[in-house]
Design a protein around this motif. Structure first.
Motif, PDB file in Angstrom:
ATOM      1  N   ASN A   1      47.742  31.035  44.294  1.00 20.37           N
ATOM      2  CA  ASN A   1      48.811  31.342  45.238  1.00 20.37           C
ATOM      3  C   ASN A   1      48.537  30.796  46.638  1.00 20.37           C
ATOM      4  O   ASN A   1      49.297  31.081  47.572  1.00 20.37           O
ATOM      5  CB  ASN A   1      49.030  32.854  45.300  1.00 20.37           C
TER       6      ASN A   1
ATOM      7  N   THR B   1      51.927  35.603  39.229  1.00 27.60           N
ATOM      8  CA  THR B   1      51.968  37.045  39.442  1.00 27.60           C
ATOM      9  C   THR B   1      50.549  37.585  39.589  1.00 27.60           C
ATOM     10  O   THR B   1      49.595  37.016  39.045  1.00 27.60           O
ATOM     11  CB  THR B   1      52.654  37.751  38.262  1.00 27.60           C
ATOM     12  N   PRO B   2      50.377  38.674  40.314  1.00 24.50           N
ATOM     13  CA  PRO B   2      49.042  39.257  40.483  1.00 24.50           C
ATOM     14  C   PRO B   2      48.443  39.662  39.140  1.00 24.50           C
ATOM     15  O   PRO B   2      49.165  40.021  38.211  1.00 24.50           O
ATOM     16  CB  PRO B   2      49.302  40.485  41.364  1.00 24.50           C
TER      17      PRO B   2
ATOM     18  N   ASN C   1      43.379  34.067  41.235  1.00 25.22           N
ATOM     19  CA  ASN C   1      44.791  34.228  41.572  1.00 25.22           C
ATOM     20  C   ASN C   1      45.058  33.911  43.040  1.00 25.22           C
ATOM     21  O   ASN C   1      46.103  33.346  43.384  1.00 25.22           O
ATOM     22  CB  ASN C   1      45.237  35.654  41.235  1.00 25.22           C
ATOM     23  N   SER C   2      44.105  34.239  43.908  1.00 24.90           N
ATOM     24  CA  SER C   2      44.287  33.934  45.333  1.00 24.90           C
ATOM     25  C   SER C   2      44.284  32.430  45.571  1.00 24.90           C
ATOM     26  O   SER C   2      44.974  31.932  46.467  1.00 24.90           O
ATOM     27  CB  SER C   2      43.190  34.608  46.164  1.00 24.90           C
TER      28      SER C   2
ATOM     29  N   LEU D   1      45.702  41.682  49.349  1.00 23.48           N
ATOM     30  CA  LEU D   1      46.415  40.463  48.980  1.00 23.48           C
ATOM     31  C   LEU D   1      47.862  40.720  48.580  1.00 23.48           C
ATOM     32  O   LEU D   1      48.764  39.963  48.957  1.00 23.48           O
ATOM     33  CB  LEU D   1      45.693  39.758  47.827  1.00 23.48           C
ATOM     34  N   TYR D   2      48.089  41.782  47.806  1.00 25.12           N
ATOM     35  CA  TYR D   2      49.401  41.950  47.178  1.00 25.12           C
ATOM     36  C   TYR D   2      50.115  43.242  47.549  1.00 25.12           C
ATOM     37  O   TYR D   2      51.263  43.442  47.157  1.00 25.12           O
ATOM     38  CB  TYR D   2      49.252  41.926  45.654  1.00 25.12           C
TER      39      TYR D   2
ATOM     40  N   MET E   1      46.473  31.529  48.893  1.00 23.51           N
ATOM     41  CA  MET E   1      46.221  32.507  49.945  1.00 23.51           C
ATOM     42  C   MET E   1      44.977  32.138  50.743  1.00 23.51           C
ATOM     43  O   MET E   1      44.818  32.541  51.890  1.00 23.51           O
ATOM     44  CB  MET E   1      46.047  33.897  49.340  1.00 23.51           C
TER      45      MET E   1
ATOM     46  N   GLN F   1      54.542  34.525  52.374  1.00 26.34           N
ATOM     47  CA  GLN F   1      53.756  34.171  51.195  1.00 26.34           C
ATOM     48  C   GLN F   1      54.639  34.103  49.953  1.00 26.34           C
ATOM     49  O   GLN F   1      55.297  35.073  49.590  1.00 26.34           O
ATOM     50  CB  GLN F   1      52.653  35.203  50.971  1.00 26.34           C
ATOM     51  N   GLN F   2      54.660  32.938  49.311  1.00 33.25           N
ATOM     52  CA  GLN F   2      55.399  32.747  48.074  1.00 33.25           C
ATOM     53  C   GLN F   2      54.406  32.713  46.916  1.00 33.25           C
ATOM     54  O   GLN F   2      53.534  31.853  46.869  1.00 33.25           O
ATOM     55  CB  GLN F   2      56.201  31.438  48.130  1.00 33.25           C
ATOM     56  N   LEU F   3      54.538  33.660  45.994  1.00 34.57           N
ATOM     57  CA  LEU F   3      53.601  33.740  44.881  1.00 34.57           C
ATOM     58  C   LEU F   3      53.981  32.758  43.783  1.00 34.57           C
ATOM     59  O   LEU F   3      55.094  32.784  43.267  1.00 34.57           O
ATOM     60  CB  LEU F   3      53.568  35.158  44.314  1.00 34.57           C
TER      61      LEU F   3
ATOM     62  N   TYR G   1      42.719  43.843  46.190  1.00 36.19           N
ATOM     63  CA  TYR G   1      44.027  43.657  45.557  1.00 36.19           C
ATOM     64  C   TYR G   1      45.130  44.124  46.508  1.00 36.19           C
ATOM     65  O   TYR G   1      46.146  43.449  46.691  1.00 36.19           O
ATOM     66  CB  TYR G   1      44.075  44.446  44.250  1.00 36.19           C
TER      67      TYR G   1
END
Length: 336
Positions: free
Chosen positions: A182, A150-151, A178-179, A89-90, A184, A145-147, A86
Motif C-alpha cells: 500500500n 486490504t489489511p 501489506n504496508s 496503519l489502518y 505506506m 491513503q489509497q489502499l 495495525y
C-alpha cells in the motif's frame, strides 16, 4: 544501539557488556538516513516514511532495546504489539476532529512558553513542535491513503509475550508486507527481542535463555546445538519474509516486491561469548539495490560504515561519510 549508526554511544548510566556505562547513540541510524532522503523527494515520499516493527522487544526504554535513531540522543521505539501497529496503519480516525483540536491547543501552549525558557529548553521545545507537526501531517495524509490491498486478517487475542513470539513474528511480517504493497512506507525495520533479552525458545524445546546460551564457551556442545537451532529458526523467519515478498507482485511495476526490495539481516555482535565487534554478519537478500547476489564475502577489518554508505548510494543518496568519519575511509563498498 550503534550497529546501524556506525558511531559511539554517548556517556550514560546504562551498564552494558563493556566496563563503561553508556547512553543513547550519538548519531542517526542508516534506516532513518535513507528514510529522510526518500521523504525529501516527492516521487518517493510516503505517509509514514519508515515503520519500526518489533517482536518480543521488552517495554522499556534503554540502549538495549533500541536500534533505530532519528538523530543523536533520539531513539525510535519499535512497536512490538501487532494490534497497535495495525491500528496505526489502518485504524479509523473516529476522533480525528478532537485530536486535531488537541494538537492545535498544544501548538498554542508551546508558542506561549517559547520566550520564557532558556536556549537549551527552547531546543527541546522545537523537537516537541516538530513531533506535533508530524502528527498533524499523519492526520492529513491518512485521508489521502489509497489502499491497493486490504489489511491482513489478524488472529485475535495473541498476547505480546515470550511463548507467542512465533505467531507475533508472522503477524508483524504480514503487516509489514501489506504496508509495502500500500506504499505506506519504503523503509522498515524488524527487531527481534533485545540485547541481553534472554528469550526462552520453548517452541524449539529449549528452556535456557538465549543470552545465557550465547555466553557458553565454544566447547559446550549442547549450547552450540541449541544456538544453531535458534539461529535456524531466525533464518526461517527471514525466509518467510523473503517468500512473502517474492510472492507479492510489485504494485504498478514489474516483478515481485522482492525484486524491488533489499533485506539486510544482521546481528549486533560477531560472537556472543566474547562480545567481539569483529566479523559481524550481514546477509543481503533481494534485487532492489542492484547488488551482485549469490556470493559470500569476507571483508576482514572493513568497518560496516562502508556498507551503510553503499546502501545510501544505492538509493541515490550520495553521502560522503556515515557515522564516524574515520571509519568511512575508502568510501562505500562496491557491491555491484
Amino acid at each position: 544501539s550503534c550497529l546501524l549508526t556506525g558511531i559511539e554511544l554517548f556517556p550514560g548510566n546504562i551498564q552494558g557488556g563493556s566496563h563503561t556505562p553508556a547512553g543513547w547513540a550519538s548519531g542517526i541510524s542508516i534506516d532513518q538516513e535513507i528514510r529522510n532522503y526518500l521523504q525529501s523527494r516527492p516521487d518517493t515520499r510516503t505517509r509514514f516514511g519508515s515503520l519500526e516493527f518489533g517482536v518480543g522487544v521488552s517495554d522499556r526504554a534503554d540502549p538495549w532495546t533500541r536500534m533505530s535513531y532519528a538523530g543523536p540522543n533520539k531513539p525510535i521505539a519499535p512497536i512490538s504489539d501487532p494490534y497497535q501497529i495495525y491500528g496505526k496503519l489502518y485504524g479509523e480516525l473516529k476522533d480525528k476532529e478532537s485530536l486535531q483540536s488537541i494538537l492545535d491547543d498544544v501548538q498554542e501552549d508551546l508558542r506561549k512558553v517559547r520566550r520564557k525558557i532558556s536556549a537549551e529548553d527552547r531546543r527541546l521545545l522545537e523537537e516537541h513542535e516538530a513531533l506535533v507537526r508530524q502528527m498533524e501531517l499523519d492526520l492529513e495524509n491518512a485521508d489521502e491513503q489509497q489502499l491497493v490491498a486490504t489489511p491482513p486478517s489478524l488472529e485475535e487475542g495473541v498476547a505480546d509475550q515470550n511463548d507467542n513470539v512465533p505467531k507475533l513474528s508472522r503477524m508483524q511480517i504480514d503487516i509489514l508486507i501489506n504496508s509495502f504493497v500500500n506504499d505506506m512506507t519504503r523503509v522498515a525495520t524488524l527487531q527481534y527481542t533485545k540485547s541481553v533479552g534472554n528469550a526462552r525458545m520453548r517452541w524449539l524445546d529449549i528452556n535456557e535463555g538465549h543470552h545465557t546460551l550465547s555466553h557458553e564457551p565454544d566447547k559446550n556442545e549442547e549450547a552450540a546445538t541449541h544456538l544453531t537451532k535458534i539461529n535456524h529458526w531466525f533464518a526461517g523467519e527471514l525466509a518467510y519474509l523473503a517468500q512473502r515478498l517474492a510472492g507479492t507482485p510489485e504494485p504498478g511495476g514489474e516483478g515481485s516486491l522482492l525484486d524491488n526490495t533489499l533485506i539486510v539481516w544482521t546481528n549486533e555482535l560477531g560472537k556472543g561469548n566474547s562480545h567481539t565487534l569483529n566479523d559481524i554478519p550481514f546477509v543481503l537478500l533481494g534485487n532492489g539495490f542492484n547488488f551482485k547476489m549469490g556470493r559470500s564475502l569476507k571483508l576482514k577489518g572493513v568497518p560496516h560504515n562502508r556498507l551503510h554508505m553503499a546502501l545510501a548510494h544505492a538509493v541515490g543518496h550520495r553521502i560522503e561519510s556515515f557515522g564516524k568519519a574515520s571509519l568511512c575511509e575508502g568510501g562505500p563498498l562496491d557491491l555491484a
